[in-house]
Write a protein that holds these residues in place. Structure first.
Motif, PDB file in Angstrom:
ATOM      1  N   LEU A  21      71.438  53.627  26.481  1.00  0.00           N
ATOM      2  CA  LEU A  21      70.133  52.970  26.424  1.00  0.00           C
ATOM      3  C   LEU A  21      70.265  51.457  26.586  1.00  0.00           C
ATOM      4  O   LEU A  21      69.410  50.813  27.204  1.00  0.00           O
ATOM      5  N   ASN A  22      71.334  50.894  26.043  1.00  0.00           N
ATOM      6  CA  ASN A  22      71.558  49.461  26.183  1.00  0.00           C
ATOM      7  C   ASN A  22      71.779  49.091  27.655  1.00  0.00           C
ATOM      8  O   ASN A  22      71.246  48.085  28.145  1.00  0.00           O
ATOM      9  N   ASN A  23      72.562  49.911  28.380  1.00  0.00           N
ATOM     10  CA  ASN A  23      72.776  49.666  29.800  1.00  0.00           C
ATOM     11  C   ASN A  23      71.483  49.812  30.596  1.00  0.00           C
ATOM     12  O   ASN A  23      71.182  49.005  31.486  1.00  0.00           O
ATOM     13  N   ILE A  24      70.702  50.829  30.271  1.00  0.00           N
ATOM     14  CA  ILE A  24      69.449  51.074  30.979  1.00  0.00           C
ATOM     15  C   ILE A  24      68.469  49.935  30.751  1.00  0.00           C
ATOM     16  O   ILE A  24      67.805  49.467  31.684  1.00  0.00           O
ATOM     17  N   SER A  25      68.365  49.469  29.510  1.00  0.00           N
ATOM     18  CA  SER A  25      67.436  48.373  29.210  1.00  0.00           C
ATOM     19  C   SER A  25      67.838  47.106  29.962  1.00  0.00           C
ATOM     20  O   SER A  25      66.984  46.353  30.435  1.00  0.00           O
ATOM     21  N   GLY A  26      69.154  46.878  30.097  1.00  0.00           N
ATOM     22  CA  GLY A  26      69.627  45.730  30.867  1.00  0.00           C
ATOM     23  C   GLY A  26      69.279  45.863  32.344  1.00  0.00           C
ATOM     24  O   GLY A  26      68.903  44.884  33.002  1.00  0.00           O
ATOM     25  N   ASN A  27      69.383  47.086  32.866  1.00  0.00           N
ATOM     26  CA  ASN A  27      69.017  47.326  34.265  1.00  0.00           C
ATOM     27  C   ASN A  27      67.529  47.060  34.497  1.00  0.00           C
ATOM     28  O   ASN A  27      67.143  46.426  35.480  1.00  0.00           O
ATOM     29  N   GLY A 221      66.382  50.691  40.774  1.00  0.00           N
ATOM     30  CA  GLY A 221      65.040  51.234  40.982  1.00  0.00           C
ATOM     31  C   GLY A 221      64.372  51.473  39.639  1.00  0.00           C
ATOM     32  O   GLY A 221      64.910  52.184  38.788  1.00  0.00           O
ATOM     33  N   ILE A 222      63.213  50.876  39.425  1.00  0.00           N
ATOM     34  CA  ILE A 222      62.523  50.988  38.132  1.00  0.00           C
ATOM     35  C   ILE A 222      62.224  52.441  37.773  1.00  0.00           C
ATOM     36  O   ILE A 222      62.455  52.879  36.634  1.00  0.00           O
ATOM     37  N   SER A 223      61.679  53.200  38.725  1.00  0.00           N
ATOM     38  CA  SER A 223      61.304  54.588  38.432  1.00  0.00           C
ATOM     39  C   SER A 223      62.525  55.410  38.033  1.00  0.00           C
ATOM     40  O   SER A 223      62.466  56.233  37.098  1.00  0.00           O
ATOM     41  N   SER A 227      63.228  57.164  34.312  1.00  0.00           N
ATOM     42  CA  SER A 227      63.567  58.585  34.192  1.00  0.00           C
ATOM     43  C   SER A 227      64.833  58.766  33.361  1.00  0.00           C
ATOM     44  O   SER A 227      64.905  59.647  32.484  1.00  0.00           O
ATOM     45  N   LYS A 228      65.829  57.910  33.620  1.00  0.00           N
ATOM     46  CA  LYS A 228      67.067  57.967  32.843  1.00  0.00           C
ATOM     47  C   LYS A 228      66.803  57.626  31.382  1.00  0.00           C
ATOM     48  O   LYS A 228      67.416  58.205  30.476  1.00  0.00           O
ATOM     49  N   MET A 229      65.895  56.674  31.147  1.00  0.00           N
ATOM     50  CA  MET A 229      65.583  56.299  29.777  1.00  0.00           C
ATOM     51  C   MET A 229      64.968  57.464  29.009  1.00  0.00           C
ATOM     52  O   MET A 229      65.328  57.719  27.845  1.00  0.00           O
ATOM     53  N   ILE A 230      64.068  58.186  29.653  1.00  0.00           N
ATOM     54  CA  ILE A 230      63.435  59.336  28.995  1.00  0.00           C
ATOM     55  C   ILE A 230      64.478  60.393  28.656  1.00  0.00           C
ATOM     56  O   ILE A 230      64.508  60.933  27.543  1.00  0.00           O
TER      57      ILE A 230
END
Length: 258
Positions: A21-27, A221-223, A227-230
């Motif tokens: 989640l930390n990596n995803i939030s940074g992305n 890509g935001i979308s 999706s990965k975050m969910i």
């Protein structure tokens, strides 16, 4: 699997999903940052005599190019193909700039003249023509206001054209090439340092092209990231449920023997 094994495994799972989640939030936070390369999270099963779990690692998607968009800043530069701009931070002051720090490498090409006319990107990294250059590429401060356009030759030579039609050579920019891009060490501002894993850089365009008045966009890509975050949040929740259930069972077991 015993009760303590379940607790240990779910605890490791919570930690792993938090890491992801930390990596995803940074992305997501850098989805609009020029030249940004997203960070992926990889998971591997971890089995030993005490139970099972997961090992997580990060991998920057340095090998994936973002789209190139036209900008209204003449000194913006975009790379199409492999390679990195050679950059350094100003270790001095605005009045007395110095560039004695580590040499870094970046794809972030939103370069614009600073107060002294040196080209720096949005992260404060200054563009050097190559590893042996003693000072950054410079459009003099007096010329910056009248700068109309910048052109790039096939060999990386930059030529500025001014409002009165005059031209000026800004030098020949080369690119750093690495045998293993995934081995680069990420630093602040979308820059990277060479490591033993990446190997030392070689220099040259190596088939890449530079385009002035353009910027490479983030490859995130935001979308896709949402999706990965969910998915990651659902996995995190599942692990917390296992952890809570294991804790309740342990408390019940303790109560039985007290």
């Amino acid at each position: 699997m015993g009760l303590f094994d379940a607790m240990a495994t779910s605890t490791m799972g919570v930690s792993a999903q938090s890491y992801a989640l930390n990596n995803i939030s940074g992305n997501i936070a850098n989805a609009s940052t020029a030249g940004f390369k997203g960070t992926d999270t990889s998971f591997a099963d971890l089995l030993d005599q005490t139970g099972s779990g997961v090992r997580m690692t990060s991998r920057a998607s340095t090998h994936v190019q973002g789209s190139v968009a036209t900008s209204d800043v003449a000194t913006n530069l975009a790379i199409s193909g492999n390679g990195y701009f050679v950059v350094r931070q100003n270790t001095g002051s605005t009045d007395a700039p110095a560039f004695t720090g580590d040499t870094a490498y970046t794809r972030r090409g939103d370069f614009a003249p600073d107060a002294n006319g040196y080209l720096a990107n949005g992260a404060g990294n200054y563009l050097f023509a190559g590893p042996s250059a003693s000072a950054p590429v410079r459009v003099s401060s007096a010329d910056s206001a009248s700068l109309a356009s910048v052109s790039v030759a096939n060999d990386g030579s930059l030529t500025a054209t001014y409002g009165d039609g005059s031209t000026k050579s800004l030098g020949q920019v080369t690119l750093a090439q690495f045998g293993s891009q995934d081995g680069l060490e990420a630093t602040d501002g979308g820059a990277y340092l060479a490591t033993d894993r990446s190997g030392p850089p070689s220099f040259g365009l190596n088939g890449a092209t530079l385009t002035a008045g353009s910027v490479e966009q983030s490859n995130v890509g935001i979308s896709d990231q949402f999706s990965k975050m969910i998915e990651t949040q659902q996995a995190y929740t599942a692990n917390t449920k296992v952890l809570n259930a294991s804790d309740e069972m342990l408390q019940d077991a303790i109560t039985m023997y007290v």
